[in-house]
Design a protein around this motif. Sequence first.
Motif, short mmCIF file in Angstrom:
data_model
loop_
_atom_site.label_atom_id
_atom_site.label_comp_id
_atom_site.label_asym_id
_atom_site.label_seq_id
_atom_site.Cartn_x
_atom_site.Cartn_y
_atom_site.Cartn_z
N GLU A 90 0.82 -1.20 0.00
CA GLU A 90 0.00 0.00 0.00
C GLU A 90 0.86 1.25 0.00
OE1 GLU A 90 -3.31 0.09 2.58
OE2 GLU A 90 -3.86 -1.97 2.14
N SER A 91 2.16 1.10 -0.16
CA SER A 91 3.09 2.22 -0.24
C SER A 91 4.08 1.89 -1.36
CB SER A 91 3.80 2.40 1.11
OG SER A 91 4.62 3.55 1.07
N ASP A 92 5.26 2.47 -1.32
CA ASP A 92 6.25 2.19 -2.36
C ASP A 92 6.67 0.73 -2.32
OD1 ASP A 92 6.21 4.83 -3.04
OD2 ASP A 92 8.10 5.35 -2.06
N MET A 93 7.00 0.20 -3.49
CA MET A 93 7.53 -1.15 -3.60
C MET A 93 8.81 -1.07 -4.42
SD MET A 93 5.84 -4.65 -5.09
CE MET A 93 4.57 -4.66 -3.85
N ILE A 94 9.86 -1.65 -3.93
CA ILE A 94 11.15 -1.57 -4.61
C ILE A 94 11.66 -2.98 -4.85
CG2 ILE A 94 13.55 -0.81 -4.39
CD1 ILE A 94 12.50 1.42 -2.52
N LEU A 95 12.01 -3.26 -6.09
CA LEU A 95 12.69 -4.49 -6.45
C LEU A 95 14.11 -4.06 -6.78
CD1 LEU A 95 12.39 -7.51 -7.00
CD2 LEU A 95 11.71 -6.94 -9.33
N ASN A 96 15.06 -4.41 -5.94
CA ASN A 96 16.39 -3.81 -6.00
C ASN A 96 17.46 -4.89 -6.13
OD1 ASN A 96 18.51 -2.05 -5.78
ND2 ASN A 96 18.23 -1.62 -3.63
N LEU A 97 18.37 -4.69 -7.07
CA LEU A 97 19.55 -5.53 -7.19
C LEU A 97 20.76 -4.63 -7.03
CD1 LEU A 97 21.16 -8.11 -7.98
CD2 LEU A 97 20.89 -7.40 -10.35
N THR A 98 21.46 -4.78 -5.93
CA THR A 98 22.66 -3.99 -5.67
C THR A 98 23.80 -4.96 -5.48
OG1 THR A 98 21.35 -2.30 -4.58
CG2 THR A 98 23.71 -2.26 -4.17
N THR A 99 24.88 -4.75 -6.18
CA THR A 99 25.99 -5.68 -6.09
C THR A 99 27.32 -4.92 -6.14
OG1 THR A 99 26.95 -7.69 -7.03
CG2 THR A 99 26.06 -6.10 -8.57
N ASN A 100 28.35 -5.56 -5.72
CA ASN A 100 29.70 -5.03 -5.83
C ASN A 100 30.52 -6.14 -6.49
OD1 ASN A 100 32.13 -3.77 -5.61
ND2 ASN A 100 32.26 -3.88 -3.39
#
Length: 169
Positions: A90-100
């Motif tokens: 019911e708020s923001d939805m983030i699908l996140n891929l963060t890598t190093n």
Amino acid sequence: GSINIGTGNSARTITVGTDTSTKVDINALDIELDSAGPITVNGTGDINIQTQGGQTISIGTNENGQTLRLGNHNSVATHLHGGYVHIDSESDMILNLTTNSIIDTKLDIISTNSGGGIGRVNILSDHIDLNGSVCLFDTTQSTSKDTGSFITDGGVAVSYTHLTLPTKR
């Protein structure tokens, strides 16, 4: 009647079984675990939570705000499988891929249908932003003449008269 173990009002550790016990079996119509602090479930093997007859498994469904976490940065893989997977917010939805990483990484959204139907990915929004040094729509893998192109349906499409194309000299 009731059987009470460790119900006195003093700090204590209550141990049932040992590390060499084959099994600790608890059976009842309802099993309730209450804690004024965290509840830790730890095993050197798999941890299986199952129900009989397709009953629902509910985690974090009370009205209090909470964060649900599944896996961590050291997890080898996190799998979510089901006949139907529904993720809702019911708020923001983030699908996140963060890598190093020194190698390329990718985030795939894949919809395939090995039967006679089409595997579709539908993105529905009031506004869609595509940001990146390269935004590529590749339809070269298409096996159908009907899906081998990028098609805009409704809205405003970009026409070639508005593009500046490189020319050979």
